[in-house]
Design a protein around this motif. Structure first.
Motif, PDB file in Angstrom:
ATOM      1  N   GLN A 147     -99.592 -50.672   9.214  1.00 58.13           N
ATOM      2  CA  GLN A 147    -100.435 -50.451   8.763  1.00 58.13           C
ATOM      3  C   GLN A 147     -99.055 -48.976   7.567  1.00 58.13           C
ATOM      4  O   GLN A 147     -98.940 -48.045   8.387  1.00 58.13           O
ATOM      5  CB  GLN A 147    -101.543 -49.802   9.274  1.00 58.13           C
ATOM      6  CG  GLN A 147    -102.902 -50.884   9.444  1.00 58.13           C
ATOM      7  CD  GLN A 147    -104.059 -50.571   9.818  1.00 58.13           C
ATOM      8  OE1 GLN A 147    -104.280 -49.329   9.815  1.00 58.13           O
ATOM      9  NE2 GLN A 147    -104.458 -51.335  10.547  1.00 58.13           N
ATOM     10  N   THR A 149     -99.681 -46.114   5.023  1.00 53.78           N
ATOM     11  CA  THR A 149     -99.412 -46.222   3.404  1.00 53.78           C
ATOM     12  C   THR A 149     -98.959 -45.454   2.491  1.00 53.78           C
ATOM     13  O   THR A 149     -97.942 -46.179   2.843  1.00 53.78           O
ATOM     14  CB  THR A 149    -100.017 -44.819   3.982  1.00 53.78           C
ATOM     15  OG1 THR A 149     -98.969 -44.300   4.493  1.00 53.78           O
ATOM     16  CG2 THR A 149    -101.347 -44.673   5.504  1.00 53.78           C
ATOM     17  N   TRP A 171    -104.586 -55.919   2.062  1.00 50.88           N
ATOM     18  CA  TRP A 171    -106.157 -56.024   2.194  1.00 50.88           C
ATOM     19  C   TRP A 171    -107.217 -55.311   2.543  1.00 50.88           C
ATOM     20  O   TRP A 171    -106.894 -55.554   4.139  1.00 50.88           O
ATOM     21  CB  TRP A 171    -106.324 -57.256   2.399  1.00 50.88           C
ATOM     22  CG  TRP A 171    -107.910 -58.036   2.349  1.00 50.88           C
ATOM     23  CD1 TRP A 171    -108.481 -58.486   0.957  1.00 50.88           C
ATOM     24  CD2 TRP A 171    -108.903 -58.482   3.615  1.00 50.88           C
ATOM     25  NE1 TRP A 171    -109.284 -59.030   0.938  1.00 50.88           N
ATOM     26  CE2 TRP A 171    -109.518 -59.419   2.302  1.00 50.88           C
ATOM     27  CE3 TRP A 171    -108.571 -59.121   4.310  1.00 50.88           C
ATOM     28  CZ2 TRP A 171    -110.883 -60.161   3.232  1.00 50.88           C
ATOM     29  CZ3 TRP A 171    -110.041 -59.591   5.021  1.00 50.88           C
ATOM     30  CH2 TRP A 171    -110.578 -60.178   4.221  1.00 50.88           C
ATOM     31  N   PRO A 172    -107.593 -54.291   1.926  1.00 51.47           N
ATOM     32  CA  PRO A 172    -107.553 -54.115   0.388  1.00 51.47           C
ATOM     33  C   PRO A 172    -106.628 -53.046  -0.085  1.00 51.47           C
ATOM     34  O   PRO A 172    -106.022 -52.758   0.907  1.00 51.47           O
ATOM     35  CB  PRO A 172    -108.576 -53.430   0.077  1.00 51.47           C
ATOM     36  CG  PRO A 172    -109.089 -52.682   1.687  1.00 51.47           C
ATOM     37  CD  PRO A 172    -108.280 -53.256   2.540  1.00 51.47           C
ATOM     38  N   LEU A 174    -105.614 -52.956  -3.943  1.00 49.87           N
ATOM     39  CA  LEU A 174    -105.468 -51.857  -5.226  1.00 49.87           C
ATOM     40  C   LEU A 174    -105.276 -50.747  -5.266  1.00 49.87           C
ATOM     41  O   LEU A 174    -104.552 -50.395  -6.159  1.00 49.87           O
ATOM     42  CB  LEU A 174    -107.302 -52.561  -6.488  1.00 49.87           C
ATOM     43  CG  LEU A 174    -107.473 -54.271  -6.236  1.00 49.87           C
ATOM     44  CD1 LEU A 174    -108.877 -54.231  -6.518  1.00 49.87           C
ATOM     45  CD2 LEU A 174    -106.210 -55.249  -6.865  1.00 49.87           C
ATOM     46  N   GLU A 175    -105.911 -50.140  -4.980  1.00 49.54           N
ATOM     47  CA  GLU A 175    -105.834 -48.382  -4.164  1.00 49.54           C
ATOM     48  C   GLU A 175    -104.491 -48.319  -4.030  1.00 49.54           C
ATOM     49  O   GLU A 175    -104.094 -47.350  -5.133  1.00 49.54           O
ATOM     50  CB  GLU A 175    -106.697 -47.903  -3.468  1.00 49.54           C
ATOM     51  CG  GLU A 175    -107.849 -48.216  -4.082  1.00 49.54           C
ATOM     52  CD  GLU A 175    -108.337 -48.068  -5.522  1.00 49.54           C
ATOM     53  OE1 GLU A 175    -107.865 -46.407  -6.394  1.00 49.54           O
ATOM     54  OE2 GLU A 175    -109.531 -48.510  -6.075  1.00 49.54           O
ATOM     55  N   SER A 178    -102.134 -48.881  -7.281  1.00 43.72           N
ATOM     56  CA  SER A 178    -102.313 -47.682  -8.227  1.00 43.72           C
ATOM     57  C   SER A 178    -101.413 -45.999  -7.269  1.00 43.72           C
ATOM     58  O   SER A 178    -100.767 -45.117  -8.602  1.00 43.72           O
ATOM     59  CB  SER A 178    -103.757 -46.991  -8.252  1.00 43.72           C
ATOM     60  OG  SER A 178    -104.418 -48.110  -8.765  1.00 43.72           O
ATOM     61  N   PHE A 202    -105.730 -61.599  -5.231  1.00 46.75           N
ATOM     62  CA  PHE A 202    -106.613 -60.810  -6.505  1.00 46.75           C
ATOM     63  C   PHE A 202    -105.429 -60.524  -7.306  1.00 46.75           C
ATOM     64  O   PHE A 202    -105.617 -59.078  -7.913  1.00 46.75           O
ATOM     65  CB  PHE A 202    -106.645 -59.118  -5.347  1.00 46.75           C
ATOM     66  CG  PHE A 202    -107.619 -58.638  -4.245  1.00 46.75           C
ATOM     67  CD1 PHE A 202    -108.709 -58.610  -5.105  1.00 46.75           C
ATOM     68  CD2 PHE A 202    -107.946 -59.990  -3.187  1.00 46.75           C
ATOM     69  CE1 PHE A 202    -110.000 -57.915  -4.383  1.00 46.75           C
ATOM     70  CE2 PHE A 202    -109.318 -58.525  -2.202  1.00 46.75           C
ATOM     71  CZ  PHE A 202    -110.660 -58.471  -3.392  1.00 46.75           C
ATOM     72  N   ASP A 204    -105.722 -61.377 -10.260  1.00 48.35           N
ATOM     73  CA  ASP A 204    -106.401 -60.586 -11.945  1.00 48.35           C
ATOM     74  C   ASP A 204    -105.939 -59.039 -11.626  1.00 48.35           C
ATOM     75  O   ASP A 204    -105.977 -59.064 -12.563  1.00 48.35           O
ATOM     76  CB  ASP A 204    -107.537 -61.548 -11.757  1.00 48.35           C
ATOM     77  CG  ASP A 204    -108.950 -61.152 -10.814  1.00 48.35           C
ATOM     78  OD1 ASP A 204    -107.719 -60.496  -9.743  1.00 48.35           O
ATOM     79  OD2 ASP A 204    -109.483 -61.098 -10.695  1.00 48.35           O
ATOM     80  N   PHE A 205    -106.439 -58.116 -10.897  1.00 45.42           N
ATOM     81  CA  PHE A 205    -106.532 -56.736 -10.994  1.00 45.42           C
ATOM     82  C   PHE A 205    -105.451 -56.280  -9.796  1.00 45.42           C
ATOM     83  O   PHE A 205    -105.463 -55.475 -10.803  1.00 45.42           O
ATOM     84  CB  PHE A 205    -108.108 -56.688 -10.300  1.00 45.42           C
ATOM     85  CG  PHE A 205    -109.373 -56.962 -10.251  1.00 45.42           C
ATOM     86  CD1 PHE A 205    -109.926 -56.068 -11.665  1.00 45.42           C
ATOM     87  CD2 PHE A 205    -109.708 -58.227 -10.146  1.00 45.42           C
ATOM     88  CE1 PHE A 205    -111.023 -56.965 -12.482  1.00 45.42           C
ATOM     89  CE2 PHE A 205    -111.201 -58.248 -10.113  1.00 45.42           C
ATOM     90  CZ  PHE A 205    -111.752 -57.218 -11.628  1.00 45.42           C
ATOM     91  N   ARG A 209    -103.806 -53.351 -11.976  1.00 45.63           N
ATOM     92  CA  ARG A 209    -103.387 -51.707 -10.905  1.00 45.63           C
ATOM     93  C   ARG A 209    -101.729 -51.580 -11.433  1.00 45.63           C
ATOM     94  O   ARG A 209    -101.770 -50.873 -11.246  1.00 45.63           O
ATOM     95  CB  ARG A 209    -103.774 -52.040 -10.054  1.00 45.63           C
ATOM     96  CG  ARG A 209    -105.212 -52.396  -9.819  1.00 45.63           C
ATOM     97  CD  ARG A 209    -105.702 -50.956  -9.842  1.00 45.63           C
ATOM     98  NE  ARG A 209    -107.270 -51.140  -9.398  1.00 45.63           N
ATOM     99  CZ  ARG A 209    -107.675 -50.424  -8.609  1.00 45.63           C
ATOM    100  NH1 ARG A 209    -107.318 -49.106  -8.234  1.00 45.63           N
ATOM    101  NH2 ARG A 209    -109.054 -50.224  -8.149  1.00 45.63           N
TER     102      ARG A 209
END
Lengths: 313, 313, 313, 313
Positions: A147, A149, A171-172, A174-175, A178, A202, A204-205, A209
């Motif tokens: 993992q 960060t 996964w997830p 998106l953030e 960003s 994902f 599309d989003f 982002r």
């Protein structure tokens, strides 16, 4: 052209074509390379998780890489060099860069469980392959169990200048995109290219982002190219319309294990591969699964002519 | 009515409603129970992974269970009793069964790594709670890291008669449903109910493979009810049309960690919950994520009037 | 007396005594408490991994804790409060502190895989139990799969003032003790107490590296007390002579799973426990294993009169 | 001579000697080979976990294997061929067998979590390397995280006739040896050779449970040879006396990570290796650790003249 942080668009994850008896299928390899590039892909990533790389011996890996690099001409080829030891990683990395690869991709081993171990591993990897080879950091915690960060990724990018791209498949996630783009905007991290994997589920989003494109092997890379362009053009609704039409199949192809069988089957149905064979050991599709894929293709064909295929033999 | 192998339809996974200050929100709990049952759900599953069960102490767990069981009347309530030790599992199982629960649900601990360990664990669990409590076997390898082949599930079902249902959320899992139904057809396994989780992301095909329904917490359980009925009626295309319209949001809600925040947010937007608060520690949605969910709801509203919500405050 | 960073000596890990039928054995609990304190132990740690804590329900856990705390008088009792959720952790922590415990012990859950997750978890735990309860950080990566570097431990100690002690059972761990003591010496970390676990198998050198004592359950805690005193007095050779005589049995008792059976058996043979029973499920010793332990005791008895036991019944 | 189930005695795990600059040290390799065989070892196992195999590229692995096989003459050389893919496993296995190896050793990958997956993996491995290469099953759950019950091992041995030996390093493992020998005695499993690893830390009792010898790399293989002979001769007390004298150092050398540094250091101190260097990345010993090892050697020297070494330079 060596890979750098300005890379964008679609670097399709390429499967390795086999004959039903397990030999590498060179004609399909050429046809697939042509198809991917004619589909608008900016590059290809080979010998990745979905490329059945561990089923190839060292000589085969180099030979396939050379063939695809030669065929691809100016398009950038990225080669997965993840290995259980740095000696094998270095040998493959040097071999493919000499053959003209644009860069290599490295994933972390699953036993890394704190920041120092994670960052230290990539320092060792760069020491092994040399500081002059551009490389892609693969962030795929579901599979590799490591993992990272945003802060860890920033450390790796900052401390290791030859890291030019993130293959983003958290996964997830998106953030995370960003957060990384915010680091860049505030000047606390140099720019990198972010291409997204995870089968595109994902995408599309992810584009909204701040991702630069896709690095995944969905069997309609021509759709990925179109989606990335729509997103880059700010055509939000049209991008989602296209994406949503494909989502049922994207979702089906994303299944671990059987996903590669689905992907090769669709590429065979589209005339790209002569066979959907995997080298042993490999997961096969049941008759029911094939029917389901045909049903999904038929439904997709209502929206996207690329999916209107002649019935299977 | 105790749970048995004939159970079918939708047993919705219920979140636990909290006030923003962390107290249990009893009014929302009642409203949510009413909403789920009026939506056509056949039952509810509470204190599961998505019910924030570990954030409740023993007294709270029992109190909420009693409240929902009483409110739900004849609908069957299944209570998650997975615990690190058999003493806590037994205490909660006995408490909720006395309060009128229909059955309990048990997931395996992550350290089980061979058939004897897996099967043996459930023998010990049944010895702890008693052989007279009907229970649901939760098969969720992504989260629990325990892999149960169809053969292992058959052993558990065969050796432990009080196991009456499988909560199926393996990934990939379609072939597993087919394999289990084949066991039943050939007489090598007694019938069990199979309800599917995983956020519903494969429910379209899971029904076609022989599932009896859904056990998941997607924020449109009324859609799940409709989908299950269409599938049971053999309305294949209509079932897929409905499913495909919801898939972009289903996919978004399935994200680990943030998924519960999305689910509570949509339930709040639908007027079911007064607040989308989670008890600490919990993952929150960013402003961007809220915009994305609103965009998905707006797009869904074009196909499904249930998603046509008034704008957020 | 609340636990603080000056704690030293031996805090013995106490098993939970059971009757063969599974009831808690209160007479043995009292006798064991007396024996440990008469052996020179400075405190006891109860409801730990080796205390069969998950086999006790909440009421039993509190009752046993109260009994031992009352019996132990001024000796410090530390209670393991590790739990899958913060609600249970808080409930037990508050219960035992009200009963007079000196502090609590917390281990991290196995899914923590980077610095922020690890440090963040302990922030949440302290928020849950309150900042006024002294607590012991358990560092046992073999079991919990969480790897805390000296730097991570320093962050936890620095950011959370109520952390007063490290239960050190990393493997290998000698350099970690040296690193932490160096942090203290250079002023970059406030002093903490370091007591060592891992069955005592490195206690000889751990004391020399700067540990304050032992927190382990080896069935000769009187030997641990003597060893710690010899080490503190700088009697290096005598400490190693004593340790080496016990090492074959220490090694045998350290076996995962069966180790607790060995420990309870030896405590029974020494007259401390009436029975070596474990509550179900538990690993039992084979006849061969019992013979091996008797052989080890007989060999140990040549060097240490404490091991000269009358033959088993 | 190909390896078969009658193998017994000591097959020492050999480190790979390096110069301080990272090159393979061929003179030390020859001297080490001679030393191991003159010490009474019946064979050697190379390219194992402790052989730094992942730091060698394919060509180096083959070259070192050939050199040791040639030098070792009639003594059996077993080569670790564990690899992330079957192509690499086959390539190395065929290479070393052609060079005259006695057999190969295979460990399972960490993701195998039920009986079918475990047994199936070894079927695939044997299909890859061919059914005519004798191989050793490595059972080391601490490292590989795969748990093989006696029943699973029996299935592998029964279904795959070319499996002739178990490298036993489960922990705890004494009952496993007894169970496997019971299978043989009752005729439900054909005989296999069982050699024990885990640094030798249970070799005293493992021999009594029915093991055929040791396969480990403790830096006093001459002691292992003597211990195995004493155990085979039924000299129980003398075997334990010898073992107990070495146990403090055995225990120290067993530490994960730093253990290899200790092992190479002691072999250097004994004049076998010219340097204790590891190829990067590798764990180094601190000055304190070196002092501790010297202290342990000095203490051991009181009982065993082999440990009476001249002071370090």
């Amino acid at each position: 052209m060596p890979l750098d942080h300005t890379a964008k668009g679609v670097y399709v994850i390429a499967p390795t074509p086999f004959h039903p008896d397990g030999r590498v299928d060179e004609a399909s390899t050429d046809r697939m390379t042509d198809f991917f590039l004619q589909s608008g892909c900016d590059g290809m990533t080979i010998l990745g998780v979905m490329g059945e790389a561990p089923k190839l011996d060292g000589a085969e890996s180099l030979e396939i890489s050379r063939r695809i690099i030669r065929r691809a001409g100016k398009a950038g080829i990225i080669v997965g060099v993840t290995a259980p030891g740095f000696a094998a990683m270095r040998a493959l990395a040097h071999g493919v860069m000499e053959a003209g690869a644009a860069g290599v991709m490295i994933a972390p081993p699953s036993h890394l469980r704190h920041d120092e171990a994670i960052v230290g591993y990539f320092h060792q990897a760069v020491e092994a392959i040399g500081t002059d080879i551009p490389w892609v950091l693969q962030d795929y915690p579901q599979l590799f169990q490591v993992q990272m960060t945003p802060g860890i990724i920033r450390r790796i990018v900052t401390e290791l200048p030859s890291c030019v791209m993130l293959k983003h498949e958290d996964w997830p996630g998106l953030e995370k995109i960003s957060a990384l783009r915010k680091f860049q905007a505030e000047g606390s991290m140099r720019p990198i290219s972010i291409l997204c994997g995870n089968g595109g589920i994902f995408l599309d989003f992810e584009m909204e982002r701040g991702a630069d494109g896709a690095m995944t092997g969905y069997a309609f890379p021509d759709m990925l190219v179109e989606l990335v362009r729509l997103a880059q053009a700010g055509e939000r609704d049209r991008a989602h319309d296209l994406f949503d039409a494909h989502l049922p199949l994207i979702r089906y192809e994303l299944q671990p294990g059987v996903g590669l069988a689905v992907r090769k089957y669709v590429l065979m149905r589209r005339g790209v591969l002569a066979s959907d064979a995997q080298r042993r050991p490999g997961a096969a599709m049941s008759a029911k699964a094939r029917d389901e894929v045909e049903y999904l293709l038929a439904r997709l064909g209502r929206h996207d002519p690329r999916a209107r295929l002649s019935p299977p033999a």
